[in-house]
Design an enzyme around this catalytic site. Structure first.
Site, short mmCIF file in Angstrom:
data_model
loop_
_atom_site.label_atom_id
_atom_site.label_comp_id
_atom_site.label_asym_id
_atom_site.label_seq_id
_atom_site.Cartn_x
_atom_site.Cartn_y
_atom_site.Cartn_z
N ASP A 132 -9.34 -20.11 9.04
CA ASP A 132 -10.53 -19.95 8.21
C ASP A 132 -11.31 -21.27 8.02
O ASP A 132 -12.53 -21.32 8.23
CB ASP A 132 -10.03 -19.43 6.85
CG ASP A 132 -11.14 -18.94 5.99
OD1 ASP A 132 -11.78 -17.96 6.38
OD2 ASP A 132 -11.37 -19.55 4.93
N ALA B 215 13.20 -5.04 3.77
CA ALA B 215 13.25 -5.52 2.38
C ALA B 215 12.85 -4.37 1.45
O ALA B 215 12.22 -3.40 1.87
CB ALA B 215 12.31 -6.71 2.20
N ARG C 164 -1.46 -17.88 2.43
CA ARG C 164 -2.67 -18.37 1.78
C ARG C 164 -3.52 -17.26 1.16
O ARG C 164 -4.55 -16.85 1.69
CB ARG C 164 -3.52 -19.16 2.78
CG ARG C 164 -4.53 -20.08 2.11
CD ARG C 164 -5.48 -20.63 3.15
NE ARG C 164 -4.89 -21.63 3.99
CZ ARG C 164 -4.83 -22.92 3.69
NH1 ARG C 164 -5.34 -23.36 2.59
NH2 ARG C 164 -4.30 -23.77 4.52
N ASP D 115 -1.57 -16.83 9.26
CA ASP D 115 -1.91 -16.01 8.09
C ASP D 115 -2.52 -14.64 8.43
O ASP D 115 -2.53 -13.74 7.61
CB ASP D 115 -2.91 -16.75 7.18
CG ASP D 115 -2.36 -18.07 6.67
OD1 ASP D 115 -1.12 -18.23 6.68
OD2 ASP D 115 -3.15 -18.93 6.28
N ARG E 181 -6.15 -31.69 8.82
CA ARG E 181 -7.14 -31.10 7.90
C ARG E 181 -8.07 -32.25 7.58
O ARG E 181 -7.68 -33.24 6.98
CB ARG E 181 -6.45 -30.57 6.65
CG ARG E 181 -5.41 -29.47 6.96
CD ARG E 181 -5.04 -28.69 5.73
NE ARG E 181 -3.90 -27.80 5.96
CZ ARG E 181 -3.99 -26.58 6.48
NH1 ARG E 181 -5.16 -26.10 6.84
NH2 ARG E 181 -2.91 -25.83 6.64
N ASP F 136 -5.58 -13.86 8.55
CA ASP F 136 -6.59 -13.54 7.53
C ASP F 136 -8.03 -13.63 8.04
O ASP F 136 -8.95 -13.80 7.25
CB ASP F 136 -6.41 -14.46 6.31
CG ASP F 136 -6.52 -15.94 6.68
OD1 ASP F 136 -6.51 -16.25 7.88
OD2 ASP F 136 -6.60 -16.77 5.76
N GLY G 277 -3.86 -25.77 9.97
CA GLY G 277 -2.42 -25.56 10.17
C GLY G 277 -2.13 -25.16 11.61
O GLY G 277 -2.81 -24.30 12.16
N THR H 291 -4.01 -18.93 13.50
CA THR H 291 -3.39 -19.10 12.18
C THR H 291 -2.28 -18.07 11.99
O THR H 291 -2.44 -16.92 12.40
CB THR H 291 -4.43 -18.94 11.04
OG1 THR H 291 -3.74 -18.83 9.79
CG2 THR H 291 -5.31 -17.72 11.19
#
Ligand code: F6P
Length: 318
Positions: free
Chosen positions: A98, A182, A167, A123, A67, A125, A6, A121
């Protein structure tokens, strides 16, 4: 160098820094298009300093990305290695998340080839780095979107479930919730342990407010915003519930100052690492300092969410 998986805002800043730093140190740089796909098909061009002018501010990746399933096969990786030999490329800088670093690790081991990774990324992560390239921009995008949703949520006294990417990781949802004020975040790390929605509702999400916004991380474990909303509609038919899925708009846009600076530092560090004969490491940032993280650690270890932040969110949302 290549970008894979991504796209993430700041990848262009990284491409620029890798190119300029390599040229500064007397190396020749080649850009590989469409990630590992271009490595297999040989879609490659030499990059001069001018090729990376006027890109630091642009989202996406000028190298394109993909990908690539073929790279998951030994035949695909063999073809990729042959391309590198044919093009006289001595080392690879792979920018991605990842999946990209997992592929890089297998490839580097299989062919004893020097690869350095950059964490690109939204994310966030990857273990061993405080942040990844693209995460800060995505977080700011989420914040701006939720600000807008709040206008309509409060006008109509509605309960909104806003789904964000990640993800199977809750960094964007939790910090996005904190940044946008929020009321709660539903994240996979916690959903695996307990029913977060029940907790949120039991705690009385709507006791002091007429409208509320809950950020939900995309994940099978959380059920996503749709899944959560369906449950609430059944259990609390009097709530006026709406769902917004932010989707791919979270990946676009001009990178934030933090992402540009970080990508630039990491790009320069990637070339430093190669000059120091480092291989199979991801460049990370810990407490503002550049670190080298072995691929095995960056990929395998689960990056922990800071649970204190959940309490901060709970306290500030009463
Ligand atoms: O890894 C980045 C990411 O945006 C994830 O947050 C998301 O799950 C995934 O990519 C979406 O991938 P694609 O663009 O291939 O649908």
């Amino acid at each position: 160098m290549l970008t894979s998986g991504g796209d993430a805002p700041g990848m262009n800043a990284a491409i620029r820094a890798v190119t300029r730093s390599a040229i500064f140190h007397g190396m020749t740089v080649k850009g590989i298009y469409r990630g590992y796909k271009g490595l297999i098909t040989g879609e490659i061009a030499e990059f001069k300093t001018q090729n990376v002018s006027n890109i630091i501010q642009r989202g996406g990746t000028i190298l394109k990305t993909a990908r690539c399933m073929e790279f998951k096969t030994p035949e695909g990786r063999k073809q990729a290695f042959e391309t590198l030999q044919k093009e006289n490329i001595d080392a690879l800088v792979a920018i991605g998340g990842d999946g990209t670093l997992t592929g890089a690790r297998i490839f580097a081991q299989e062919f004893n080839y020097p690869v350095v990774g950059l964490p690109g990324t939204i994310d966030n992560d990857l273990f061993g780095t405080d942040v990844t390239i693209g995460y800060d921009t995505a977080l700011n995008t989420i914040m701006q979107c939720v600000d807008k949703i709040r206008d309509t949520a409060s006008s109509h006294d509605r309960l909104f479930f806003v789904e964000v990417m990640g993800r199977e990781c809750g960094f964007l949802a939790l910090n996005g919730a904190l940044a946008s004020g929020a009321e709660a975040a539903i994240i996979p790390e916690i959903s695996m342990e307990k029913d977060q929605l029940s907790d949120i509702l039991d705690y009385g999400i709507r006791t002091s407010k007429n409208s509320s916004i809950v950020l939900v991380a995309e994940s099978e474990v959380t059920g996503g915003a749709m899944g959560v909303a369906e449950r609430v509609k059944k259990e609390y038919p009097n709530f006026d519930v709406r769902v917004t899925i932010l989707g791919h708009l979270q990946r676009g846009g001009s990178p934030s100052a933090q992402d540009r600076i970080m990508a630039t530092r990491m790009g320069v560090a990637a070339i430093d690492a190669l000059l120091e004969d480092q291989r199979n490491v991801m460049i990370g940032i810990q407490n503002e300092q550049i670190v080298y993280v072995p691929f095995s650690k960056a990929i395998r270890n689960e990056k922990p969410i800071n649970r204190d932040l959940l309490e901060v969110l709970r306290i500030t949302s009463i």
